[in-house]
Motif scaffolding. Structure first.
Motif, PDB file in Angstrom:
ATOM      1  N   VAL A   1      19.855  77.495  29.836  1.00  0.00           N
ATOM      2  CA  VAL A   1      19.215  78.302  29.725  1.00  0.00           C
ATOM      3  C   VAL A   1      18.713  78.894  27.974  1.00  0.00           C
ATOM      4  O   VAL A   1      19.265  80.098  28.216  1.00  0.00           O
ATOM      5  CB  VAL A   1      17.723  78.942  30.466  1.00  0.00           C
ATOM      6  N   SER A   2      18.529  78.624  27.402  1.00  0.00           N
ATOM      7  CA  SER A   2      18.268  78.547  26.117  1.00  0.00           C
ATOM      8  C   SER A   2      17.808  80.081  26.144  1.00  0.00           C
ATOM      9  O   SER A   2      16.960  80.509  26.854  1.00  0.00           O
ATOM     10  CB  SER A   2      17.163  78.443  25.355  1.00  0.00           C
ATOM     11  N   GLU A   3      17.976  81.375  24.650  1.00  0.00           N
ATOM     12  CA  GLU A   3      16.583  82.229  25.340  1.00  0.00           C
ATOM     13  C   GLU A   3      15.451  81.854  25.183  1.00  0.00           C
ATOM     14  O   GLU A   3      14.873  82.616  25.450  1.00  0.00           O
ATOM     15  CB  GLU A   3      17.165  83.095  24.158  1.00  0.00           C
ATOM     16  N   ALA A   4      15.097  80.850  24.397  1.00  0.00           N
ATOM     17  CA  ALA A   4      13.773  80.439  23.811  1.00  0.00           C
ATOM     18  C   ALA A   4      12.960  79.850  24.723  1.00  0.00           C
ATOM     19  O   ALA A   4      11.967  80.371  25.520  1.00  0.00           O
ATOM     20  CB  ALA A   4      14.017  79.423  22.712  1.00  0.00           C
ATOM     21  N   ASP A   5      13.189  79.745  25.845  1.00  0.00           N
ATOM     22  CA  ASP A   5      13.172  78.196  27.351  1.00  0.00           C
ATOM     23  C   ASP A   5      13.222  79.613  27.636  1.00  0.00           C
ATOM     24  O   ASP A   5      11.983  79.865  29.273  1.00  0.00           O
ATOM     25  CB  ASP A   5      14.558  77.800  27.772  1.00  0.00           C
ATOM     26  N   GLN A   6      14.157  80.526  27.844  1.00  0.00           N
ATOM     27  CA  GLN A   6      13.537  81.692  29.345  1.00  0.00           C
ATOM     28  C   GLN A   6      12.568  83.229  28.585  1.00  0.00           C
ATOM     29  O   GLN A   6      11.612  83.176  29.691  1.00  0.00           O
ATOM     30  CB  GLN A   6      15.263  83.308  29.150  1.00  0.00           C
ATOM     31  N   LYS A   7      12.343  82.821  27.355  1.00  0.00           N
ATOM     32  CA  LYS A   7      10.613  83.416  26.942  1.00  0.00           C
ATOM     33  C   LYS A   7       9.458  82.599  27.682  1.00  0.00           C
ATOM     34  O   LYS A   7       8.930  83.140  27.642  1.00  0.00           O
ATOM     35  CB  LYS A   7      11.089  83.218  25.740  1.00  0.00           C
ATOM     36  N   LEU A   8       9.933  81.617  26.982  1.00  0.00           N
ATOM     37  CA  LEU A   8       8.883  80.475  27.880  1.00  0.00           C
ATOM     38  C   LEU A   8       8.008  80.168  28.993  1.00  0.00           C
ATOM     39  O   LEU A   8       7.290  80.619  29.463  1.00  0.00           O
ATOM     40  CB  LEU A   8       8.863  79.475  26.927  1.00  0.00           C
TER      41      LEU A   8
END
Length: 337
Positions: A87-94
């Motif tokens: 899971v990318s950092e951007a997806d983790q934030k999302l």
């Protein structure tokens, strides 16, 4: 209320979503109070805006997010077996932002996450969903196994107000296979043929139903991928002239593209052909071999592009923006150009 619908039984899952939308009342009012979001390109602001909007002339509004959590599923078997998806950092934030949105969801909004595959317990959705009793309902929609198909056909016939003999149900399943939407369409034809006046018998099945022609779908997908527009249009019109419903064709193309994407992903992770066949619930080895051959003809980027365009067309036809047959003609013309 939050609902998680997941699993490969697209027919029942779609019907449940339609039932909830119909509960909003008049179709025009229901349409004004329904928002469908593509989970593959979901923006948090779009989700917040849709969920926070007040219902118009209704007590509730419905927000449907399609295919968001499936992005975080790992491959079955092989090298990917038991491994958590990256899971990318951007997806983790999302996901963190979505988790907060779910916690504060207004009572006037029913939010549905609809996933076309069964989600494993390791999927982050289960950590994101609120734990308060009565706030979340999860349903898995599983396709009937081969030995269960005749029973499904008999139950489906009864739900339509008709009856079918056990032998006829077995034969219908043999001819059509496990494509539930096509089976549903064939049952409508059969019940109209007997005028709901008697049991559907095996002779009726032979008179009304043609054996399923998966090669037509393979030919259509092949022609699109090779930019052979005349062949693609011929395959499309062959399906339409044989009585296939436009929504059935769309669902078959969507299913085929999804299968090819999953095969490419699992092959890249070293999954064996036998494990892929079991994971995708493909009954016949020759169908599996044809699917693997098909997958080798496409780049993953092309398959993703096809899948995105199909989602657009499905939404346009379901909302009445475009005629179904015209939408199919334009779709195939565009993809095969």
């Amino acid at each position: 209320m939050i609902w998680l619908f997941h699993g490969e039984d697209e027919l029942t899952r779609s019907e449940e979503l339609l039932r909830h939308r119909a509960s909003l009342g008049d179709p025009t009012v229901a349409g004004l109070n329904t928002t469908v979001l593509d989970g593959r390109s979901l923006c948090h602001s779009d989700l917040v805006g849709a969920c926070a909007a007040m219902p118009f002339m209704a007590l509730k509004r419905v927000v449907i997010v399609e295919g968001f959590w499936s992005r975080f599923e790992s491959a079955e078997g092989g090298k990917g077996k038991g491994r958590a998806p990256k899971v990318s950092e951007a997806d983790q934030k999302l996901m963190a932002a979505i988790k907060e949105t779910l916690r504060t969801l207004p009572d006037t909004t029913d939010l549905f996450f609809s996933e076309s595959r069964a989600l494993k317990p390791s999927n982050p959705v289960f950590a994101a969903l609120p734990k308060e009793p009565g706030k979340v309902e999860t349903r898995q929609f599983t396709l009937p196994r081969p030995r269960e198909l005749a029973g499904w056909i008999e139950a489906r016939t009864k739900s339509k107000g008709g009856t079918i003999t056990s032998q006829a149900a077995e034969e219908l399943g043999r001819l059509v296979g496990g494509e539930l939407r096509q089976l549903d369409q064939e049952l409508d034809k059969l019940l109209a043929f007997v005028n709901y006046a008697r049991d559907v018998g095996i002779g009726d099945v032979h008179s009304v139903v043609s054996a399923s022609q998966p090669d037509d779908i393979f030919a259509l997908v092949d022609a699109i991928g090779m930019r052979q527009k005349p062949k693609a249009m011929q395959a499309l019109h062959s399906l339409l002239n044989a009585g296939a419903a436009p929504q059935y064709i769309l669902s078959m193309i969507e299913r085929q593209i999804r299968i090819l994407l999953q095969i490419k992903e699992m092959k890249a992770n070293g999954v064996s052909t036998a494990d892929i066949q079991q994971a995708l619930n493909i009954w016949h080895s020759w169908v599996m071999e044809k699917n693997i051959s098909q997958a080798q003809n496409f780049a993953q980027s092309a398959l993703l592009r096809f899948y995105s365009r199909l989602a657009d067309v499905e939404q346009e036809t379901k909302t009445g923006v475009m005629d179904e047959r015209l939408a199919l003609d334009l779709l195939v013309t565009e993809l095969a150009a």
